[in-house]
Design a protein around this motif. Structure first.
Motif, PDB file in Angstrom:
ATOM      1  N   HIS A  64       0.260  -1.036   0.242  1.00  0.00           N
ATOM      2  CA  HIS A  64      -0.192   0.105   0.083  1.00  0.00           C
ATOM      3  C   HIS A  64       0.888   1.677   0.294  1.00  0.00           C
ATOM      4  O   HIS A  64       1.844   1.405   0.630  1.00  0.00           O
ATOM      5  CB  HIS A  64      -1.026  -0.127   1.071  1.00  0.00           C
ATOM      6  N   HIS A  65       1.222   1.700  -1.214  1.00  0.00           N
ATOM      7  CA  HIS A  65       2.034   3.360  -1.413  1.00  0.00           C
ATOM      8  C   HIS A  65       1.251   4.410  -0.434  1.00  0.00           C
ATOM      9  O   HIS A  65      -0.542   4.925  -0.813  1.00  0.00           O
ATOM     10  CB  HIS A  65       1.652   3.511  -2.376  1.00  0.00           C
ATOM     11  N   LYS A  66       2.055   4.987   0.030  1.00  0.00           N
ATOM     12  CA  LYS A  66       1.246   6.381   1.035  1.00  0.00           C
ATOM     13  C   LYS A  66      -0.199   6.505   1.704  1.00  0.00           C
ATOM     14  O   LYS A  66      -0.491   7.165   2.375  1.00  0.00           O
ATOM     15  CB  LYS A  66       0.958   7.755  -0.328  1.00  0.00           C
ATOM     16  N   ARG A  67      -0.321   5.290   2.138  1.00  0.00           N
ATOM     17  CA  ARG A  67      -1.209   4.590   2.688  1.00  0.00           C
ATOM     18  C   ARG A  67      -1.067   3.724   3.570  1.00  0.00           C
ATOM     19  O   ARG A  67      -0.592   2.631   3.332  1.00  0.00           O
ATOM     20  CB  ARG A  67      -2.913   5.152   2.661  1.00  0.00           C
ATOM     21  N   GLY A  68      -1.448   3.017   5.134  1.00  0.00           N
ATOM     22  CA  GLY A  68      -1.570   1.975   5.721  1.00  0.00           C
ATOM     23  C   GLY A  68      -2.809   1.604   5.341  1.00  0.00           C
ATOM     24  O   GLY A  68      -3.831   1.803   5.150  1.00  0.00           O
ATOM     25  N   GLN A  69      -2.480   0.255   5.847  1.00  0.00           N
ATOM     26  CA  GLN A  69      -3.431  -0.297   6.504  1.00  0.00           C
ATOM     27  C   GLN A  69      -3.657  -1.403   7.695  1.00  0.00           C
ATOM     28  O   GLN A  69      -2.770  -1.582   8.864  1.00  0.00           O
ATOM     29  CB  GLN A  69      -3.881  -1.413   5.397  1.00  0.00           C
ATOM     30  N   ILE A  70      -5.167  -1.335   8.605  1.00  0.00           N
ATOM     31  CA  ILE A  70      -5.454  -1.464   9.485  1.00  0.00           C
ATOM     32  C   ILE A  70      -6.343  -3.145   9.290  1.00  0.00           C
ATOM     33  O   ILE A  70      -7.598  -3.012   8.730  1.00  0.00           O
ATOM     34  CB  ILE A  70      -5.532  -1.130  10.617  1.00  0.00           C
ATOM     35  N   LEU A  71      -6.044  -4.148  10.011  1.00  0.00           N
ATOM     36  CA  LEU A  71      -6.558  -5.333   9.302  1.00  0.00           C
ATOM     37  C   LEU A  71      -6.935  -5.904  10.884  1.00  0.00           C
ATOM     38  O   LEU A  71      -6.234  -5.896  12.042  1.00  0.00           O
ATOM     39  CB  LEU A  71      -5.602  -7.153   9.196  1.00  0.00           C
ATOM     40  N   MET A  72      -8.745  -5.922  11.601  1.00  0.00           N
ATOM     41  CA  MET A  72      -9.053  -6.277  12.497  1.00  0.00           C
ATOM     42  C   MET A  72      -9.951  -7.636  12.038  1.00  0.00           C
ATOM     43  O   MET A  72     -10.806  -7.919  11.953  1.00  0.00           O
ATOM     44  CB  MET A  72      -9.765  -5.347  12.861  1.00  0.00           C
ATOM     45  N   VAL A  73      -9.044  -8.497  12.622  1.00  0.00           N
ATOM     46  CA  VAL A  73      -9.327 -10.221  13.008  1.00  0.00           C
ATOM     47  C   VAL A  73     -10.928  -9.971  13.205  1.00  0.00           C
ATOM     48  O   VAL A  73     -11.105  -9.995  14.536  1.00  0.00           O
ATOM     49  CB  VAL A  73      -8.773 -11.311  13.477  1.00  0.00           C
ATOM     50  N   THR A  74     -11.846 -11.134  12.861  1.00  0.00           N
ATOM     51  CA  THR A  74     -13.523 -11.232  13.038  1.00  0.00           C
ATOM     52  C   THR A  74     -14.235 -12.153  12.926  1.00  0.00           C
ATOM     53  O   THR A  74     -14.789 -13.182  13.833  1.00  0.00           O
ATOM     54  CB  THR A  74     -14.386  -9.836  12.078  1.00  0.00           C
ATOM     55  N   GLY A  75     -13.658 -13.311  12.147  1.00  0.00           N
ATOM     56  CA  GLY A  75     -13.504 -14.914  12.961  1.00  0.00           C
ATOM     57  C   GLY A  75     -12.664 -16.095  11.820  1.00  0.00           C
ATOM     58  O   GLY A  75     -11.437 -15.307  11.712  1.00  0.00           O
ATOM     59  N   GLY A  76     -12.898 -17.060  12.478  1.00  0.00           N
ATOM     60  CA  GLY A  76     -11.740 -17.984  11.939  1.00  0.00           C
ATOM     61  C   GLY A  76     -10.253 -17.980  12.301  1.00  0.00           C
ATOM     62  O   GLY A  76     -10.641 -17.614  13.611  1.00  0.00           O
TER      63      GLY A  76
ATOM     64  N   ARG B 159      -9.382 -23.459   8.020  1.00  0.00           N
ATOM     65  CA  ARG B 159     -10.175 -22.950   8.328  1.00  0.00           C
ATOM     66  C   ARG B 159     -11.003 -22.015   7.763  1.00  0.00           C
ATOM     67  O   ARG B 159      -9.838 -20.950   6.755  1.00  0.00           O
ATOM     68  CB  ARG B 159     -10.231 -22.345   9.682  1.00  0.00           C
ATOM     69  N   TRP B 160     -12.136 -21.382   7.273  1.00  0.00           N
ATOM     70  CA  TRP B 160     -12.472 -19.459   6.600  1.00  0.00           C
ATOM     71  C   TRP B 160     -11.596 -18.931   7.751  1.00  0.00           C
ATOM     72  O   TRP B 160     -11.817 -18.931   8.700  1.00  0.00           O
ATOM     73  CB  TRP B 160     -13.929 -19.773   6.904  1.00  0.00           C
ATOM     74  N   PHE B 161     -11.882 -17.730   6.816  1.00  0.00           N
ATOM     75  CA  PHE B 161     -10.949 -16.267   7.956  1.00  0.00           C
ATOM     76  C   PHE B 161     -11.698 -15.290   7.389  1.00  0.00           C
ATOM     77  O   PHE B 161     -11.930 -15.080   6.273  1.00  0.00           O
ATOM     78  CB  PHE B 161      -9.616 -16.876   7.360  1.00  0.00           C
ATOM     79  N   SER B 162     -11.370 -14.068   8.923  1.00  0.00           N
ATOM     80  CA  SER B 162     -12.601 -12.948   7.606  1.00  0.00           C
ATOM     81  C   SER B 162     -12.139 -12.241   9.263  1.00  0.00           C
ATOM     82  O   SER B 162     -11.271 -12.172   9.844  1.00  0.00           O
ATOM     83  CB  SER B 162     -14.478 -13.049   8.245  1.00  0.00           C
ATOM     84  N   HIS B 163     -11.545 -10.424   8.116  1.00  0.00           N
ATOM     85  CA  HIS B 163     -10.969  -9.528   9.090  1.00  0.00           C
ATOM     86  C   HIS B 163     -11.694  -8.035   8.208  1.00  0.00           C
ATOM     87  O   HIS B 163     -12.244  -8.779   7.066  1.00  0.00           O
ATOM     88  CB  HIS B 163      -9.704  -9.657   9.329  1.00  0.00           C
ATOM     89  N   LEU B 164     -11.628  -7.086   8.916  1.00  0.00           N
ATOM     90  CA  LEU B 164     -12.156  -6.199   8.466  1.00  0.00           C
ATOM     91  C   LEU B 164     -10.417  -5.532   8.102  1.00  0.00           C
ATOM     92  O   LEU B 164      -9.667  -5.386   9.180  1.00  0.00           O
ATOM     93  CB  LEU B 164     -12.322  -5.137   9.851  1.00  0.00           C
ATOM     94  N   ALA B 165     -10.698  -5.483   7.035  1.00  0.00           N
ATOM     95  CA  ALA B 165      -9.202  -4.800   6.021  1.00  0.00           C
ATOM     96  C   ALA B 165     -10.232  -3.057   5.960  1.00  0.00           C
ATOM     97  O   ALA B 165     -10.829  -2.031   5.496  1.00  0.00           O
ATOM     98  CB  ALA B 165      -9.392  -4.312   4.687  1.00  0.00           C
ATOM     99  N   VAL B 166      -9.095  -2.360   6.485  1.00  0.00           N
ATOM    100  CA  VAL B 166      -9.495  -0.888   7.589  1.00  0.00           C
ATOM    101  C   VAL B 166      -8.154   0.247   6.157  1.00  0.00           C
ATOM    102  O   VAL B 166      -7.028  -0.076   7.060  1.00  0.00           O
ATOM    103  CB  VAL B 166      -9.760  -0.073   8.626  1.00  0.00           C
ATOM    104  N   GLU B 167      -8.507   0.899   4.843  1.00  0.00           N
ATOM    105  CA  GLU B 167      -7.684   2.178   4.704  1.00  0.00           C
ATOM    106  C   GLU B 167      -7.829   2.644   5.429  1.00  0.00           C
ATOM    107  O   GLU B 167      -8.289   4.303   5.947  1.00  0.00           O
ATOM    108  CB  GLU B 167      -8.149   2.354   3.065  1.00  0.00           C
TER     109      GLU B 167
ATOM    110  N   PRO C  24      -9.717 -14.061  15.634  1.00  0.00           N
ATOM    111  CA  PRO C  24     -10.032 -13.428  15.970  1.00  0.00           C
ATOM    112  C   PRO C  24     -10.074 -12.271  18.053  1.00  0.00           C
ATOM    113  O   PRO C  24      -9.706 -12.436  18.011  1.00  0.00           O
ATOM    114  CB  PRO C  24     -11.489 -13.811  16.591  1.00  0.00           C
ATOM    115  N   GLY C  25     -10.217 -11.440  17.623  1.00  0.00           N
ATOM    116  CA  GLY C  25      -9.860 -10.361  18.529  1.00  0.00           C
ATOM    117  C   GLY C  25      -8.365  -9.696  18.250  1.00  0.00           C
ATOM    118  O   GLY C  25      -7.982  -8.666  18.109  1.00  0.00           O
ATOM    119  N   ASP C  26      -7.422 -10.423  16.849  1.00  0.00           N
ATOM    120  CA  ASP C  26      -6.119  -9.545  16.527  1.00  0.00           C
ATOM    121  C   ASP C  26      -6.858  -8.720  15.800  1.00  0.00           C
ATOM    122  O   ASP C  26      -7.666  -8.287  15.135  1.00  0.00           O
ATOM    123  CB  ASP C  26      -5.221 -10.506  15.559  1.00  0.00           C
TER     124      ASP C  26
END
Length: 135
Positions: free
Chosen positions: A57-69, A105-113, A85-87
């Motif tokens: 990601h150029h010029k911006r970061g990203q935050i991953l918030m794990v919601t499941g799996g 395992r299935w896996f889900s996260h929120l990707a915040v730009e 979950p919770g990481d």
């Protein structure tokens, strides 16, 4: 890759197949955009064994918030870290990395730009099966 009956691992609906970005993933992912203005937030769900390519990601970061799996995150040159979950992972700008599901395992996260101007994503090579199987 082990077969798994579908079960949404997260708290948000998984959305549609992530066909627009399919060429940057090994396996099937799903995308549900939760916010597209201000702070962009996507709920990304990965089938077992699915992972995205190395990318920056150029010029911006990203935050991953794990919601499941169960999943993985790895920055270039560093050991992979297991995600549950919770990481939360804060990825600074310009860091080559990948993330995705565990092989069984299935896996889900929120990707915040992280908001910034004149940003771009650089999609790179896939995470090989050899690299992935070392996890």
């Amino acid at each position: 890759m082990k077969e798994n009956n579908y079960k949404n691992p997260g708290v948000f609906p998984i959305g549609e197949k992530n066909d627009a970005f399919a060429k940057y993933f090994v396996g099937q992912s799903y995308l549900n955009m939760l916010s597209t203005s201000g702070v962009v937030i996507g709920n990304v769900t990965f089938e077992p064994g699915c992972r995205n390519n190395w990318h920056i990601h150029h010029k911006r970061g990203q935050i991953l918030m794990v919601t499941g799996g169960k999943g993985w995150y790895q920055a270039w040159g560093e050991p992979a870290q297991e995600l549950n979950p919770g990481d939360v992972v804060s990825i600074p700008p310009e860091v080559k990395h990948w993330h995705g599901a565990a092989d069984d395992r299935w896996f889900s996260h929120l990707a915040v730009e992280v908001p910034a101007e004149d940003t771009s994503n650089e999609w790179l090579e896939p995470v090989t099966d050899e690299e992935y199987k070392k996890l």
